[in-house]
Motif scaffolding. Structure first.
Motif, PDB file in Angstrom:
ATOM      1  N   ASP A  51      13.598 -72.548 -42.007  1.00 17.07           N
ATOM      2  CA  ASP A  51      12.663 -72.344 -40.904  1.00 17.07           C
ATOM      3  C   ASP A  51      13.208 -72.874 -39.584  1.00 17.07           C
ATOM      4  OD1 ASP A  51      10.963 -71.206 -42.719  1.00 17.07           O
ATOM      5  OD2 ASP A  51       9.672 -72.957 -42.936  1.00 17.07           O
ATOM      6  N   ILE A  52      13.880 -74.022 -39.636  1.00 22.67           N
ATOM      7  CA  ILE A  52      14.436 -74.607 -38.411  1.00 22.67           C
ATOM      8  C   ILE A  52      15.520 -73.708 -37.834  1.00 22.67           C
ATOM      9  CG2 ILE A  52      15.828 -76.526 -37.520  1.00 22.67           C
ATOM     10  CD1 ILE A  52      14.246 -78.331 -39.480  1.00 22.67           C
ATOM     11  N   VAL A  53      16.415 -73.213 -38.691  1.00 21.41           N
ATOM     12  CA  VAL A  53      17.482 -72.330 -38.218  1.00 21.41           C
ATOM     13  C   VAL A  53      16.885 -71.056 -37.629  1.00 21.41           C
ATOM     14  CG1 VAL A  53      19.444 -70.897 -38.934  1.00 21.41           C
ATOM     15  CG2 VAL A  53      19.257 -73.254 -39.753  1.00 21.41           C
ATOM     16  N   ASP A  54      15.860 -70.513 -38.271  1.00 18.22           N
ATOM     17  CA  ASP A  54      15.213 -69.310 -37.734  1.00 18.22           C
ATOM     18  C   ASP A  54      14.533 -69.600 -36.397  1.00 18.22           C
ATOM     19  OD1 ASP A  54      15.968 -67.478 -39.669  1.00 18.22           O
ATOM     20  OD2 ASP A  54      14.227 -67.880 -40.944  1.00 18.22           O
TER      21      ASP A  54
ATOM     22  N   THR B 134      27.100 -66.002 -36.742  1.00 18.60           N
ATOM     23  CA  THR B 134      25.767 -66.549 -36.513  1.00 18.60           C
ATOM     24  C   THR B 134      24.933 -66.366 -37.778  1.00 18.60           C
ATOM     25  OG1 THR B 134      25.856 -66.081 -34.140  1.00 18.60           O
ATOM     26  CG2 THR B 134      23.684 -66.444 -35.107  1.00 18.60           C
ATOM     27  N   LEU B 135      24.365 -67.447 -38.267  1.00 22.47           N
ATOM     28  CA  LEU B 135      23.585 -67.416 -39.503  1.00 22.47           C
ATOM     29  C   LEU B 135      22.103 -67.524 -39.204  1.00 22.47           C
ATOM     30  CD1 LEU B 135      25.632 -70.028 -41.608  1.00 22.47           C
ATOM     31  CD2 LEU B 135      26.079 -67.581 -41.349  1.00 22.47           C
ATOM     32  N   ASP B 136      21.292 -66.681 -39.861  1.00 22.56           N
ATOM     33  CA  ASP B 136      19.852 -66.887 -39.809  1.00 22.56           C
ATOM     34  C   ASP B 136      19.482 -67.887 -40.902  1.00 22.56           C
ATOM     35  OD1 ASP B 136      19.878 -65.502 -42.219  1.00 22.56           O
ATOM     36  OD2 ASP B 136      18.911 -63.700 -41.435  1.00 22.56           O
ATOM     37  N   GLY B 137      18.197 -68.137 -41.079  1.00 22.83           N
ATOM     38  CA  GLY B 137      17.770 -69.164 -42.015  1.00 22.83           C
ATOM     39  C   GLY B 137      18.228 -68.924 -43.444  1.00 22.83           C
ATOM     40  N   ASN B 138      18.045 -67.711 -43.956  1.00 27.48           N
ATOM     41  CA  ASN B 138      18.439 -67.411 -45.332  1.00 27.48           C
ATOM     42  C   ASN B 138      19.950 -67.507 -45.518  1.00 27.48           C
ATOM     43  OD1 ASN B 138      15.890 -66.892 -46.534  1.00 27.48           O
ATOM     44  ND2 ASN B 138      15.810 -64.893 -45.537  1.00 27.48           N
TER      45      ASN B 138
ATOM     46  N   ILE C 135      26.106 -77.137 -40.796  1.00 35.30           N
ATOM     47  CA  ILE C 135      24.776 -76.617 -40.458  1.00 35.30           C
ATOM     48  C   ILE C 135      24.003 -77.658 -39.651  1.00 35.30           C
ATOM     49  CG2 ILE C 135      22.546 -75.862 -41.369  1.00 35.30           C
ATOM     50  CD1 ILE C 135      24.704 -73.785 -41.735  1.00 35.30           C
ATOM     51  N   ILE C 136      24.075 -78.915 -40.067  1.00 34.25           N
ATOM     52  CA  ILE C 136      23.352 -79.977 -39.370  1.00 34.25           C
ATOM     53  C   ILE C 136      23.866 -80.141 -37.943  1.00 34.25           C
ATOM     54  CG2 ILE C 136      23.005 -82.481 -39.277  1.00 34.25           C
ATOM     55  CD1 ILE C 136      22.812 -82.408 -42.346  1.00 34.25           C
ATOM     56  N   MET C 137      25.189 -80.176 -37.773  1.00 32.05           N
ATOM     57  CA  MET C 137      25.757 -80.343 -36.441  1.00 32.05           C
ATOM     58  C   MET C 137      25.445 -79.141 -35.546  1.00 32.05           C
ATOM     59  SD  MET C 137      26.912 -83.300 -36.392  1.00 32.05           S
ATOM     60  CE  MET C 137      27.458 -83.115 -34.695  1.00 32.05           C
ATOM     61  N   ALA C 138      25.526 -77.936 -36.115  1.00 32.27           N
ATOM     62  CA  ALA C 138      25.220 -76.732 -35.338  1.00 32.27           C
ATOM     63  C   ALA C 138      23.757 -76.735 -34.903  1.00 32.27           C
ATOM     64  CB  ALA C 138      25.533 -75.479 -36.157  1.00 32.27           C
ATOM     65  N   SER C 139      22.870 -77.191 -35.780  1.00 36.75           N
ATOM     66  CA  SER C 139      21.443 -77.254 -35.453  1.00 36.75           C
ATOM     67  C   SER C 139      21.180 -78.290 -34.370  1.00 36.75           C
ATOM     68  CB  SER C 139      20.620 -77.582 -36.699  1.00 36.75           C
ATOM     69  OG  SER C 139      20.758 -76.578 -37.683  1.00 36.75           O
ATOM     70  N   MET C 140      21.821 -79.461 -34.482  1.00 30.75           N
ATOM     71  CA  MET C 140      21.657 -80.508 -33.478  1.00 30.75           C
ATOM     72  C   MET C 140      22.115 -80.026 -32.107  1.00 30.75           C
ATOM     73  SD  MET C 140      22.904 -83.851 -35.680  1.00 30.75           S
ATOM     74  CE  MET C 140      23.055 -84.892 -34.234  1.00 30.75           C
ATOM     75  N   ASN C 141      23.250 -79.347 -32.068  1.00 34.49           N
ATOM     76  CA  ASN C 141      23.767 -78.836 -30.798  1.00 34.49           C
ATOM     77  C   ASN C 141      22.846 -77.774 -30.202  1.00 34.49           C
ATOM     78  OD1 ASN C 141      26.040 -80.486 -30.903  1.00 34.49           O
ATOM     79  ND2 ASN C 141      27.266 -78.956 -31.980  1.00 34.49           N
ATOM     80  N   LYS C 142      22.271 -76.944 -31.072  1.00 38.84           N
ATOM     81  CA  LYS C 142      21.385 -75.880 -30.595  1.00 38.84           C
ATOM     82  C   LYS C 142      20.078 -76.475 -30.064  1.00 38.84           C
ATOM     83  CE  LYS C 142      20.871 -71.328 -30.273  1.00 38.84           C
ATOM     84  NZ  LYS C 142      20.706 -70.447 -31.437  1.00 38.84           N
ATOM     85  N   VAL C 143      19.546 -77.474 -30.753  1.00 44.51           N
ATOM     86  CA  VAL C 143      18.314 -78.118 -30.302  1.00 44.51           C
ATOM     87  C   VAL C 143      18.513 -78.738 -28.924  1.00 44.51           C
ATOM     88  CG1 VAL C 143      16.763 -80.076 -30.705  1.00 44.51           C
ATOM     89  CG2 VAL C 143      17.336 -78.538 -32.583  1.00 44.51           C
TER      90      VAL C 143
ATOM     91  N   ASN D 146       5.855 -78.963 -40.345  1.00 48.71           N
ATOM     92  CA  ASN D 146       5.583 -78.502 -41.710  1.00 48.71           C
ATOM     93  C   ASN D 146       6.621 -78.947 -42.731  1.00 48.71           C
ATOM     94  OD1 ASN D 146       3.272 -77.067 -40.907  1.00 48.71           O
ATOM     95  ND2 ASN D 146       4.491 -75.287 -40.326  1.00 48.71           N
ATOM     96  N   ASN D 147       7.790 -79.357 -42.273  1.00 51.48           N
ATOM     97  CA  ASN D 147       8.888 -79.554 -43.225  1.00 51.48           C
ATOM     98  C   ASN D 147       9.646 -80.873 -43.086  1.00 51.48           C
ATOM     99  OD1 ASN D 147       8.953 -76.758 -44.481  1.00 51.48           O
ATOM    100  ND2 ASN D 147       9.200 -76.229 -42.330  1.00 51.48           N
ATOM    101  N   MET D 148       9.158 -81.788 -42.264  1.00 60.38           N
ATOM    102  CA  MET D 148       9.930 -82.982 -41.985  1.00 60.38           C
ATOM    103  C   MET D 148       9.056 -84.228 -41.981  1.00 60.38           C
ATOM    104  SD  MET D 148      12.195 -83.623 -38.532  1.00 60.38           S
ATOM    105  CE  MET D 148      12.502 -85.264 -37.907  1.00 60.38           C
ATOM    106  N   GLN D 149       9.649 -85.352 -42.414  1.00 62.00           N
ATOM    107  CA  GLN D 149       9.012 -86.662 -42.293  1.00 62.00           C
ATOM    108  C   GLN D 149      10.058 -87.665 -41.817  1.00 62.00           C
ATOM    109  OE1 GLN D 149       7.084 -87.607 -46.080  1.00 62.00           O
ATOM    110  NE2 GLN D 149       5.139 -86.948 -45.230  1.00 62.00           N
TER     111      GLN D 149
END
Length: 323
Positions: free
Chosen positions: A173-176, A203-207, A233-241, A259-262
């Protein structure tokens, strides 16, 4: 006084018409004020939404304190975070699940460096709070984030200041929500209907991101190769955020986090980290904790050598400026 002079005095004075430049300046000023108000409303809404989300995802943990005084990120002190990628919610699961991804981040604003240590999920270690030896990813199944934090603290002999727990559905969901992330595969492989080509940035979507981060049996490095892809994936997500392109989609991102994090990071903690540690996030060192595969009573474990543990622990202590 002649008649002409009296006539001139009786005529009413005429007001000067405002010049074109004054009109333009006034118009620009009004537009600027409108924009300022609009930006202020937008910023307030973002602040309000982010505060609401961080309140929803905040979940403290009981842990064995290893510091004399709690860390203060507002004072720019080095800190550590345990990242837990749990399989709750993955493939329709609803049970507690296990932490198939375990990474420790140490962030030092003084050296402007971040270290990411990947811990093999099969690492054979003492499960703190249970008093048994088992795979480290079972700590989450037995006692959630709290037992995982305490077990990792014991394994690496360092304090874990914060934790972030994301379930596998959350990764998708985060990647999407980020409209995809870019990675460059280190090898070519196909998995779960997706194909990836070595050296070809895609470029990868969530799935696709889930498929990319799950495969391990066809990787010559096994689970270690999978952990390397998870770090990508984690580093790419951090950079995108952190990029400006994500700002307008902040509500979608916040919704997936809610919905998915604590985490036990407060809103003020996150704000301080964003303001004070950005230089360190751009300089990342990746460390892989490695163990020898061994079967005990027919069950596979990764046995980490004491010298390997000491080396990794020492590097993290140096990052955290712990003597």
């Amino acid at each position: 006084m002649d008649n002409n002079t009296r006539s001139q005095r009786r005529q009413p004075s005429q007001k000067k018409k405002p010049s074109f430049m004054k009109k333009l300046g006034c118009g620009i000023g009004i537009v600027f004020m409108i924009l300022l108000v609009a930006v202020g409303v937008f910023v307030f809404k973002v602040y309000s939404d982010v505060t609401s989300t961080t309140d929803e995802i905040y979940q403290d943990v009981e842990k064995d304190e290893r510091r004399e005084n709690p860390i203060e990120v507002k004072n720019k002190e080095p800190f550590s975070v345990l990242l837990l990628g749990v399989d709750t919610g993955d493939l329709g699961r609803t049970e507690q699940g296990r932490s198939d991804t375990m990474m420790v981040l140490t962030v030092n604003p003084n050296t402007n460096q971040t270290s990411i240590v990947s811990i093999p999920r099969d690492t054979y270690t003492e499960i703190i709070g249970r008093g048994t030896m088992d795979k480290i990813n079972h700590a989450y199944a037995f006692g959630g984030a709290s037992m995982s934090v305490n077990t990792v603290q014991n394994l690496l002999d360092i304090p874990i200041d914060y934790y972030v727990e994301v379930n596998m559905q959350g990764v998708k969901d985060i990647v999407d929500a980020l409209d995809g992330v870019q990675v460059t595969p280190a090898l070519s492989f196909s998995y779960d209907g997706y194909s990836f080509a070595e050296g070809q940035t895609t470029t990868l979507d969530g799935n696709a991101a889930l498929a990319y981060s799950r495969m391990r049996y066809d990787d010559p490095n096994g689970d270690y190769g999978r952990q390397a892809r998870q770090r990508q994936i984690i580093m790419a997500s951090m950079n995108k955020v952190a990029s400006l392109s994500s700002i307008m989609n902040y509500q979608g991102i916040l919704g997936t986090l809610e919905n998915n994090m604590q985490t036990n990071l407060t809103f003020d903690d996150m704000l301080s980290i964003f303001n004070n540690y950005r230089g360190a996030v751009s300089n990342v060192e990746q460390i892989q904790l490695e163990g020898a595969g061994t079967k005990i009573d027919g069950i596979y474990y990764a046995i980490v050598d004491d010298s390997e543990l000491a080396a990794v622990s020492g590097a993290l202590k140096e990052q955290l400026e712990i003597e």
